[in-house]
Enzyme design. Sequence first.
Site: not given
Lengths: 316, 423
Positions: B57, B59-60, B91, B149, B176, B275, B302, B306
């Site tokens: 899980h 996010h790249l 996403n 997700d 999700h 989240n 996860d 950011h």
Amino acid sequence: MTTTSWNHKDLLGIQDLTVDEINCLLDTATAFKQVGERAVKKVPSLRGKTMVNLFIEPSTRTRTSFELAAKRLSADVINITTSASSIVKGETLKDTALNLQALNTDIIVIRHSAAGAPHFLSRLLKASVINAGDGAHEHPTQALLDAFTIREKKGHIAGLNVTILGDILYSRVARSNIWLLTKLGAHVTLAGPSTLVPRVFEEFGCRVTHDIDEAIRDADVINLLRIQHERQRMTMFPSIGEYAAMFGLNKERFARTKPDAMIMHPGPINRGIEIDSEIADCGRSVILEQVTNGLAVRMAVLFLCAGGKHSPEGAE
Amino acid sequence: MNSLIIKNGRVIDPANNIDEVRDVFVVGGKIATAAAQDAEVIEAAGRIVTPGLIDMHVHLREPGRSDKETFATGTLCAARGGFTSVVCMPNTTPVADNTGTIAFMKQRAAEAACVNVFPTGAITKELKGEELAPIGSLEKAGVVAVTDDGHCVQNNELMRRAVEYAKMFQLPVLDHCQDYNLVADGVMNEGHWSAALGLRGWPSIGEDVIVARNILIAEQVDWHIHCQHISSARSVELIRQAKKRGIKISGEACPHHFTLTEECVKIYDTNYKMNPPLRTEHDRDALLAGLADDTLEIIGSDHAPHCSYEKEVEFDFAPFGIIGLETELALSLELVRKKILSLRALVEKFTVNPARLLRLQEGTLSVGANADITVIDPEREWTYDVAQTASKSRNSPFHGWKLRGRALTTVVKGNVVWRETEK
């Protein structure tokens, strides 16, 4: 007047204050109230200081009150509202605040729709940060002026039954009042529909009830809150009409309150919804005195947080 | 090249039921039975040697938000955290709902990634929950699962069809779990602290309702739905009971959910905004129990980078999510020290369990397998400093934490991609 109990540059909320600090603010406000009753209402306490009213959410009472409080303390005042600021151009709150600080601002009074915005600023700035209402979190000067008014009218706060009626969930006024009144020993009852007055508030030392008649029967003080349309999800109650019928303070209910029960409201009033129009204007209503006291309380807050040099007495 | 001897480590390889001190040999990038002559020796006495860890899980952020993370920086975070494989979420911008974006991801992985990257595809076009993405084509392009997700398919009929359709390609569906009506604009757990702080609540039931829905669909369709980042006690119990009935449902836990609680939000620090949100001590206890009895069979970070300027805003306005690849192993080893999990059980959650769900060849030290290996010092004390992160982002609530346990060497296909050199 004692100012020894106060050593904060910011006023972010009531929750973190001690009883001594609250009493210090209230006592200082008593002195400033006398200043407001003189022919010359201005003292030089904050001469040379600059205060910015940074209002990122609409306000009439609080903004005017802070502006007037600062002017009576001889501070220079700038008002910034969202629609006339670079926030509409996408500037972040952090950048806005740092720019204001770069102008050597001493005090930033902030009103914001987001809970915690003043706390965020206080970590960034050397200037004093005064919370003038942050989302549904706190409105400390409102709770202080409410307490000031209760103390002035009733002589004390400890032991009084105070009922706060209405939209508690979305109300910063309710939260600040809960912290302050419970710290000073009042018995606080929260009343309203179950969706807006959830049981979780019992964890803060309050009594929660959904029976308005029972809630107001023994109350010494009834503080009415308006429905917060701007923070309201649409599923909380059927209609304004049903709310008024079930939970509004109408004449019939008012007749069953204690004869000396005092009626308060932080404004703005929605006449005919949470309060019958005539009750708002009756002799037991102190709604406009709250506004007068708000000025004294805010002078005290600005004076203490900005480390004003002259006490009100010495300013003669 | 690509030949190693990892000597004298305690080898924990659940796929082969091994837990003993021995050497691991790598020849030509594969696990071998004996050493090559030119092999580099990595001394591992007192260390744990495991199949390369898998984080399913992550996010790249590429394509679209390479200011937050890239294949190069995100996979370096993984390597430093002991992970040799990451599964990246769809996403992105554009959304990975088309074969072109998957091809781009695979190309970027080949060019820039230092660990294995397995893309997932979207369930629905643009993650909008309205029309199915071309799941069959995505499978041909190489996705290992489908997921929306960050979003959640609200339409139960569409979700049912997605699972039926994905089953045809043997692709598990990752979800999700968030009911949009119940959660609305919530930003933290609904309860004591949301009431005190005046922040809008994200109630547990907003997760539970979708977990229950997924259990019913998984039962009806007889196909795998994996519930991502489970945060609530009731969701754990729902999954536990469903598994007992033999339903193809699984659950994932994130280190921040099993380490922190909602009380952290009280200073309005946006590095505690994620989240689903941090929940109560009761929920945290339930996650630990779920990890212990394997209701939650997978741990994932996860990892959600950011930019600082995006997080340095009012709590309401900050994006959800934190980075996690570098702190995940140490925070998870805490479960072993607290006797919630055996070391072997922990390694399973990072290796064979995700490999089985996603039908990956990774997660094993079997002879002939790609030599993906992690050497861990479970007692190494270190302080996490986000200023030193390999990520392009800094959004971690664990900055300044004194942690115990660290990957010392991370090996991908026989290449050492991370070597701890400090001290």
